[in-house]
Motif scaffolding. Structure first.
Motif, PDB file in Angstrom:
ATOM      1  N   ASP A 186       2.581  15.853   2.798  1.00 33.67           N
ATOM      2  CA  ASP A 186       2.116  14.521   2.448  1.00 33.67           C
ATOM      3  C   ASP A 186       3.272  13.594   2.109  1.00 33.67           C
ATOM      4  O   ASP A 186       3.236  12.397   2.418  1.00 33.67           O
ATOM      5  N   THR A 187       4.317  14.118   1.493  1.00 33.21           N
ATOM      6  CA  THR A 187       5.468  13.276   1.154  1.00 33.21           C
ATOM      7  C   THR A 187       6.245  12.882   2.416  1.00 33.21           C
ATOM      8  O   THR A 187       6.842  11.807   2.460  1.00 33.21           O
ATOM      9  N   VAL A 188       6.237  13.758   3.430  1.00 31.38           N
ATOM     10  CA  VAL A 188       6.868  13.390   4.705  1.00 31.38           C
ATOM     11  C   VAL A 188       6.099  12.238   5.345  1.00 31.38           C
ATOM     12  O   VAL A 188       6.695  11.276   5.855  1.00 31.38           O
ATOM     13  N   LEU A 189       4.784  12.320   5.313  1.00 33.37           N
ATOM     14  CA  LEU A 189       3.952  11.247   5.856  1.00 33.37           C
ATOM     15  C   LEU A 189       4.209   9.934   5.130  1.00 33.37           C
ATOM     16  O   LEU A 189       4.379   8.883   5.749  1.00 33.37           O
ATOM     17  N   LEU A 190       4.249  10.009   3.799  1.00 32.62           N
ATOM     18  CA  LEU A 190       4.491   8.790   3.022  1.00 32.62           C
ATOM     19  C   LEU A 190       5.876   8.225   3.305  1.00 32.62           C
ATOM     20  O   LEU A 190       6.045   7.007   3.433  1.00 32.62           O
ATOM     21  N   ALA A 191       6.875   9.101   3.411  1.00 28.94           N
ATOM     22  CA  ALA A 191       8.228   8.633   3.693  1.00 28.94           C
ATOM     23  C   ALA A 191       8.293   7.933   5.042  1.00 28.94           C
ATOM     24  O   ALA A 191       8.906   6.864   5.182  1.00 28.94           O
ATOM     25  N   ALA A 192       7.644   8.521   6.045  1.00 32.40           N
ATOM     26  CA  ALA A 192       7.622   7.900   7.366  1.00 32.40           C
ATOM     27  C   ALA A 192       6.883   6.572   7.326  1.00 32.40           C
ATOM     28  O   ALA A 192       7.294   5.597   7.961  1.00 32.40           O
ATOM     29  N   SER A 193       5.802   6.511   6.569  1.00 37.01           N
ATOM     30  CA  SER A 193       5.046   5.268   6.445  1.00 37.01           C
ATOM     31  C   SER A 193       5.874   4.187   5.764  1.00 37.01           C
ATOM     32  O   SER A 193       5.880   3.030   6.183  1.00 37.01           O
ATOM     33  N   MET A 194       6.604   4.567   4.712  1.00 33.41           N
ATOM     34  CA  MET A 194       7.449   3.599   3.996  1.00 33.41           C
ATOM     35  C   MET A 194       8.556   3.079   4.887  1.00 33.41           C
ATOM     36  O   MET A 194       8.864   1.881   4.884  1.00 33.41           O
ATOM     37  N   LEU A 195       9.160   3.967   5.667  1.00 32.50           N
ATOM     38  CA  LEU A 195      10.219   3.532   6.579  1.00 32.50           C
ATOM     39  C   LEU A 195       9.643   2.676   7.697  1.00 32.50           C
ATOM     40  O   LEU A 195      10.207   1.632   8.050  1.00 32.50           O
TER      41      LEU A 195
ATOM     42  N   ALA B 145       0.829  -1.209   0.000  1.00 30.30           N
ATOM     43  CA  ALA B 145       0.000   0.000   0.000  1.00 30.30           C
ATOM     44  C   ALA B 145       0.863   1.258   0.000  1.00 30.30           C
ATOM     45  O   ALA B 145       0.605   2.209  -0.759  1.00 30.30           O
ATOM     46  N   ALA B 146       1.888   1.287   0.849  1.00 30.74           N
ATOM     47  CA  ALA B 146       2.727   2.484   0.955  1.00 30.74           C
ATOM     48  C   ALA B 146       3.510   2.733  -0.324  1.00 30.74           C
ATOM     49  O   ALA B 146       3.580   3.869  -0.821  1.00 30.74           O
ATOM     50  N   ASN B 147       4.109   1.685  -0.899  1.00 33.00           N
ATOM     51  CA  ASN B 147       4.958   1.868  -2.078  1.00 33.00           C
ATOM     52  C   ASN B 147       4.161   2.242  -3.316  1.00 33.00           C
ATOM     53  O   ASN B 147       4.577   3.098  -4.102  1.00 33.00           O
ATOM     54  N   LEU B 148       3.021   1.602  -3.517  1.00 31.43           N
ATOM     55  CA  LEU B 148       2.200   1.930  -4.681  1.00 31.43           C
ATOM     56  C   LEU B 148       1.649   3.351  -4.579  1.00 31.43           C
ATOM     57  O   LEU B 148       1.605   4.083  -5.576  1.00 31.43           O
ATOM     58  N   THR B 149       1.241   3.743  -3.380  1.00 29.60           N
ATOM     59  CA  THR B 149       0.727   5.096  -3.197  1.00 29.60           C
ATOM     60  C   THR B 149       1.811   6.129  -3.483  1.00 29.60           C
ATOM     61  O   THR B 149       1.567   7.139  -4.166  1.00 29.60           O
ATOM     62  N   ALA B 150       3.024   5.892  -2.973  1.00 28.65           N
ATOM     63  CA  ALA B 150       4.126   6.838  -3.188  1.00 28.65           C
ATOM     64  C   ALA B 150       4.449   6.979  -4.670  1.00 28.65           C
ATOM     65  O   ALA B 150       4.626   8.096  -5.175  1.00 28.65           O
TER      66      ALA B 150
ATOM     67  N   GLY C 265      10.844  -2.122  -6.797  1.00 35.24           N
ATOM     68  CA  GLY C 265      10.147  -2.460  -8.024  1.00 35.24           C
ATOM     69  C   GLY C 265       8.694  -2.012  -8.005  1.00 35.24           C
ATOM     70  O   GLY C 265       8.162  -1.539  -9.025  1.00 35.24           O
ATOM     71  N   MET C 266       8.031  -2.151  -6.836  1.00 35.67           N
ATOM     72  CA  MET C 266       6.638  -1.701  -6.741  1.00 35.67           C
ATOM     73  C   MET C 266       6.537  -0.192  -6.950  1.00 35.67           C
ATOM     74  O   MET C 266       5.630   0.296  -7.638  1.00 35.67           O
ATOM     75  N   LEU C 267       7.454   0.568  -6.348  1.00 34.96           N
ATOM     76  CA  LEU C 267       7.414   2.010  -6.536  1.00 34.96           C
ATOM     77  C   LEU C 267       7.700   2.374  -7.988  1.00 34.96           C
ATOM     78  O   LEU C 267       7.038   3.259  -8.564  1.00 34.96           O
ATOM     79  N   LEU C 268       8.683   1.713  -8.617  1.00 31.85           N
ATOM     80  CA  LEU C 268       8.998   1.982 -10.018  1.00 31.85           C
ATOM     81  C   LEU C 268       7.811   1.658 -10.920  1.00 31.85           C
ATOM     82  O   LEU C 268       7.517   2.394 -11.876  1.00 31.85           O
ATOM     83  N   LEU C 269       7.129   0.558 -10.626  1.00 25.16           N
ATOM     84  CA  LEU C 269       5.954   0.176 -11.413  1.00 25.16           C
ATOM     85  C   LEU C 269       4.870   1.246 -11.306  1.00 25.16           C
ATOM     86  O   LEU C 269       4.290   1.672 -12.314  1.00 25.16           O
ATOM     87  N   ALA C 270       4.603   1.682 -10.077  1.00 24.58           N
ATOM     88  CA  ALA C 270       3.566   2.693  -9.884  1.00 24.58           C
ATOM     89  C   ALA C 270       3.967   4.018 -10.514  1.00 24.58           C
ATOM     90  O   ALA C 270       3.135   4.712 -11.121  1.00 24.58           O
ATOM     91  N   ALA C 271       5.251   4.390 -10.398  1.00 27.33           N
ATOM     92  CA  ALA C 271       5.707   5.664 -10.953  1.00 27.33           C
ATOM     93  C   ALA C 271       5.641   5.677 -12.474  1.00 27.33           C
ATOM     94  O   ALA C 271       5.330   6.706 -13.081  1.00 27.33           O
ATOM     95  N   SER C 272       5.913   4.540 -13.107  1.00 27.02           N
ATOM     96  CA  SER C 272       5.966   4.487 -14.568  1.00 27.02           C
ATOM     97  C   SER C 272       4.619   4.195 -15.204  1.00 27.02           C
ATOM     98  O   SER C 272       4.356   4.646 -16.324  1.00 27.02           O
TER      99      SER C 272
END
Length: 409
Positions: free
Chosen positions: A188-197, A32-37, A250-257
């Motif tokens: 929002d990006t700080v929240l996502l970064a904290a969630s990913m970590l 959830a965190a990686n795809l959202t980011a 890979g999940m983040l790259l997939l969502a970003a692309s």
């Protein structure tokens, strides 16, 4: 006298515990965190995953080293050192962590079964819990090596399921390289970064890895065998966390692309639908299979961690079947009353974030203590890196809790 295979086992035969612990790093909360980011901000937060994986490698290596050198798990060592009131209080927060872990993982499995077969979420959660009992029974009946084989097989399915989409989409190398530069774009990006970590350095994996290493190697006395086991442990941790890190990246790259600025990708179901639209139903189905494997493997690993925590801190061993039934009840209740599954995943990550310091701080202290580790205590530079890692994890997770509770994001 010639050395026998038993006396000098091949390096490959010593690998395995870290790959089991690595499953915690690719659970539904990570998905959830990686795809959202990636869907919201493209490659912007790629650096967070790279940094988080480096931290995870250090923390998991310290956990494995503690188990090998002392022949005790982290919960056992805490149970031996804490007075009864403190020990019980520590167990209570660890048990809350175990329940929160199970909520995320059972719900993830339920979502996957809903995506694959259209099953109601409650039925999917029940099936996920039952199958995880079967996986846990492998550990009790066939031993740790067979359990490791089953979990690592599921990790392989997870890897294929979450990375296959990259074969059908194009990644912008320049933008991806720019994503390695640390920066944010708003709260929002700080929240996502904290969630990913927070979703990366999971407390139950820290407790369990020390137990898995102890179970595989026992207490290894100083000498050539200890040198060999520690070398194997370093390779094990590097390999297991490399796989988990690659899946998350890979999940983040997939969502970003493929999913950038696509509406609805802030939920797993929405991301699945977007993957189907962008890359085809076959890729979406493989993704759902990976999510199912993630839920099944991670809930089994989480249950094993909970059992170890109870045994170490309360000196009570409960049959896996009984513990599995009791711990999955909160997740099933949430599914039965119709709580939004994505909200439940976020809430579980907040609870886990609050529990991270209770695992990381004792781990760093013990592995730096010569009374516990002897001459295998951490070198000063390792201790400094470990405390820096612990501090960053705690600060970012405090930010995660604060931003989530105040709704600042």
């Amino acid at each position: 006298m010639p050395r026998t295979a038993a006396a000098t086992p091949r390096l490959a035969t010593l690998l395995g515990p870290a790959f089991v612990a690595a499953v915690a790093y690719v659970d539904p909360g990570n998905v959830a965190a990686n795809l959202t980011a990636g869907a919201r901000y493209g490659y912007l937060l790629l650096w967070v995953l790279v940094a988080a994986n480096a931290m995870a490698i250090l923390v998991q290596y310290l956990s494995a080293k503690l188990g090998v050198v002392t022949g005790r798990s982290l919960p056992e060592l805490l149970g031996e050192r804490l007075r009864t009131p403190s020990r019980r209080a520590f167990w209570m927060q660890a048990e809350v962590m175990a329940v929160a872990t199970d909520v995320a993982e059972v719900i993830g499995g339920a979502i996957a079964l809903h995506l694959l077969f259209g099953l109601p979420l409650f039925v999917g959660g029940l099936i996920t819990g039952v199958v995880s009992m079967v996986i846990l029974s492998v550990h009790s009946r066939r031993g740790q090596r067979t359990f490791e084989f089953v979990v690592v097989s599921l990790l392989a399915i997870i890897t294929v399921g979450f990375l296959c989409g990259l074969l059908f989409t194009g990644i912008a190398p320049g933008d991806a390289a720019a994503g390695l530069v640390p920066r944010f774009q708003g709260t929002d990006t700080v929240l996502l970064a904290a969630s990913m970590l927070g979703a990366t350095v999971m407390p139950h994996a820290i407790y369990l890895h020390s137990a898995l290493s102890r179970g595989r190697h026992g207490k290894v006395e100083p000498g050539p065998r200890l040198d060999r086991v520690m070398r194997a442990t370093r390779w094990d941790v590097a390999g297991g966390l490399f796989v988990a890190g690659s899946v998350n990246i890979g999940m983040l790259l997939l969502a970003a692309s493929a999913l950038r600025d696509t509406p609805g990708t802030d939920t797993i179901e929405g991301a699945h639908a977007a993957i189907s639209d962008a890359l085809g139903p076959a890729v979406a189905m493989v993704f759902a299979i990976g999510l199912l494997a993630s839920g099944l493997a991670s809930t089994a690993v989480g249950s094993a961690a909970g059992a170890e925590i109870m045994a170490g801190l309360l000196h009570i061993r409960v049959r896996p079947f009984i513990r599995r039934v009791v711990v999955m009840i909160p997740a099933l209740i949430l599914l039965a009353v119709g709580v939004d599954p994505t909200f439940a995943l976020v809430l579980s990550q907040v609870v886990l974030s609050m529990c991270i310091p209770f695992a990381v701080i004792p781990l760093v202290r013990m592995t730096a203590d010569a009374r516990v580790m002897g001459d295998r205590r951490n070198a000063p530079i390792v201790t400094a890196a470990a405390w820096l890692t612990a501090g960053l994890i705690i600060v970012l997770n405090v930010a995660l809790v604060w931003l989530t509770v105040t709704g600042a994001a």
